[in-house]
Design an enzyme around this catalytic site. Structure first.
Site, PDB file in Angstrom:
ATOM      1  N   ALA A  88       2.533   1.222   3.294  1.00 28.84           N
ATOM      2  CA  ALA A  88       2.920  -0.073   3.857  1.00 28.84           C
ATOM      3  C   ALA A  88       3.501  -0.954   2.758  1.00 28.84           C
ATOM      4  O   ALA A  88       2.778  -1.446   1.899  1.00 28.84           O
ATOM      5  CB  ALA A  88       1.715  -0.763   4.500  1.00 28.84           C
ATOM      6  N   GLY A 146      30.979   3.823 -23.963  1.00 31.65           N
ATOM      7  CA  GLY A 146      29.906   4.760 -24.273  1.00 31.65           C
ATOM      8  C   GLY A 146      28.679   4.086 -24.853  1.00 31.65           C
ATOM      9  O   GLY A 146      27.543   4.517 -24.612  1.00 31.65           O
ATOM     10  N   GLU A 161      10.172  -8.353  -3.304  1.00 31.82           N
ATOM     11  CA  GLU A 161      10.029  -9.520  -2.415  1.00 31.82           C
ATOM     12  C   GLU A 161      10.852  -9.373  -1.137  1.00 31.82           C
ATOM     13  O   GLU A 161      11.454 -10.325  -0.649  1.00 31.82           O
ATOM     14  CB  GLU A 161      10.423 -10.815  -3.138  1.00 31.82           C
ATOM     15  N   HIS A 191      31.159  -2.098 -22.385  1.00 36.24           N
ATOM     16  CA  HIS A 191      30.639  -1.502 -23.619  1.00 36.24           C
ATOM     17  C   HIS A 191      31.074  -0.047 -23.794  1.00 36.24           C
ATOM     18  O   HIS A 191      30.879   0.527 -24.885  1.00 36.24           O
ATOM     19  CB  HIS A 191      29.107  -1.562 -23.633  1.00 36.24           C
ATOM     20  N   GLU A 245       0.840  -1.189   0.000  1.00 37.57           N
ATOM     21  CA  GLU A 245       0.000   0.000   0.000  1.00 37.57           C
ATOM     22  C   GLU A 245       0.880   1.247   0.000  1.00 37.57           C
ATOM     23  O   GLU A 245       2.096   1.152   0.231  1.00 37.57           O
ATOM     24  CB  GLU A 245      -0.912  -0.007   1.228  1.00 37.57           C
TER      25      GLU A 245
END
Length: 387
Positions: free
Chosen positions: A129, A342, A365, A340, A126
């Site tokens: 919560a 840029g 979780e 990788h 919520e």
């Protein structure tokens, strides 16, 4: 200790891998960026029976062992973690109904949930919560043979497609401690007063919706009380989240695996100073670290799954797997992006999406910091052991 798959698990993984390689990976980047819902992918998951992973065979599901359950979420997340979310919330809810539902509830819902004719999720969080579920404010007041539900929920996966939707409520808001007054209702989402308010914009985890819900005097039959007994809701939810943690651990392994694959490919193909960048020691060290952490996370996740199949209570063990694997996914995604250079920051490359998807694994979780306290308490009470 045997870390090998049996023939059935091996074939299952091959089928999943073929599905992911052919139907998810080719479209994931474009569909994720455009916000397109993966309707065709969901249809194939139905055909493969994946919506019945957590449904016992007697109700028409696969009744999959936990290792096969883990393999499913690892492989799908390797292709696109958002797709795993569609299946994940559904599976946790199915597991909860199968374990805690009345026989009537099981027969009413599980066969159609197994085929994907019905889909579901789980509404716990919520606005005020999240981790502290005992702080929820959604109430269910008994009126005759119905409950009248009022409240709101946040971050609900599958909210636009779920029916029924298990909703955590307070049937006795005055109970002390609060969990004694908490129950789960299997809410018909077509009921008057049930509203999906909006989709919540997210950094990653796209492909599935995460929504805010409002329940305004929603009438729910008393027969929809999960298990038929009030006051069991928090226990029912937490026991199901144990499965959710290995689900998240497996998704994390899938993200880390894809990060490894993309980094390895780029290191072989990209040249600098007249040679592949994989020839440089700095890149080699990062590749080695990604591979090592990935394999450790995979083995810990498979171990936790195998312990669940053995019937061992898994609060600490599933928490360990979730914490370690999610932190690994975060680090592997970042290291793959660095390899990788840029281009890792460009939305044209897969690692950019992995970098956005990975953080949720450390939050969902149960946040990792909260789970560390769960693990520590289990160790201090002698309910979990290392070594």
């Amino acid at each position: 200790m045997d870390f090998s798959f049996n023939d059935e698990q091996r074939l299952f993984r091959e089928t999943l891998r073929d599905f992911v390689d052919k139907e998810i990976i080719p479209v994931a980047r474009d569909w994720e960026q455009s916000g397109r819902y993966p309707t065709e992918i969901v249809a194939t998951m139905r055909e493969l029976g994946l919506f019945g992973l957590a449904v016992p065979q007697e109700y028409g599901g696969l009744g999959a062992d936990t290792v096969s359950f883990v393999l499913t979420f690892e492989e799908i997340s390797r292709g696109w973690m958002g797709i795993a979310g569609i299946l994940g919330s559904h599976s946790v809810s199915c597991f909860m109904i199968a374990r805690h539902g009345t026989e009537e509830q099981k027969r009413q819902y599980l066969p159609r949930l197994a085929t994907g004719e019905l889909r579901t999720g789980i509404a716990l969080t919520e606005p005020n919560a999240g981790t502290d579920l005992q702080g929820i404010r959604t109430t269910a007041r008994k009126e005759g043979d119905h409950y009248v539900v009022n409240g709101s929920k946040m971050w609900i996966t599958n909210a636009r497609y779920a029916n029924p939707l298990p909703v955590l409520v307070k049937t006795d808001p005055t109970a002390s401690p609060a969990h004694r007054g908490m129950s789960i209702l299997l809410v018909d989402t077509t009921s008057e007063g049930f509203t999906v308010e909006k989709d919540i914009p997210k950094l990653g985890y796209k492909g599935t919706e995460s929504c805010e819900l409002r329940l305004d005097n929603v009438r729910v039959p008393a027969s929809a009380l999960l298990g038929g007994v009030e006051g069991q809701g928090l226990r029912q939810a937490l026991s199901s989240l144990e499965t959710g943690r290995v689900n998240i651990a497996a998704r994390s392994v899938g993200i880390a695996q894809r990060a490894y694959e993309e980094a390895l490919r780029y290191a072989r193909e990209r040249e600098a100073f007249g040679q592949p960048i994989g020839d440089f020691q700095a890149v080699q060290i990062k590749l080695a670290e990604i591979a090592t952490q990935l394999q450790a996370a995979r083995l810990m996740t498979y171990w936790a799954a195998s312990q669940m199949d053995a019937g061992v209570r898994m609060d600490a063990e599933s928490g360990m797997a979730k914490v370690f694997s999610s932190e690994t996914a975060l680090q592997c995604a970042l290291d793959a992006m660095r390899i990788h250079g840029g281009y890792g920051y460009s939305a044209e490359f897969e690692v950019e999406r992995l970098y956005r998807d990975a953080p949720l694994m450390a939050i969902g979780e149960g946040t990792n910091d909260v789970l560390r306290t769960v693990i520590a308490k289990a160790l201090l009470k002698g309910k979990a052991h290392v070594g």
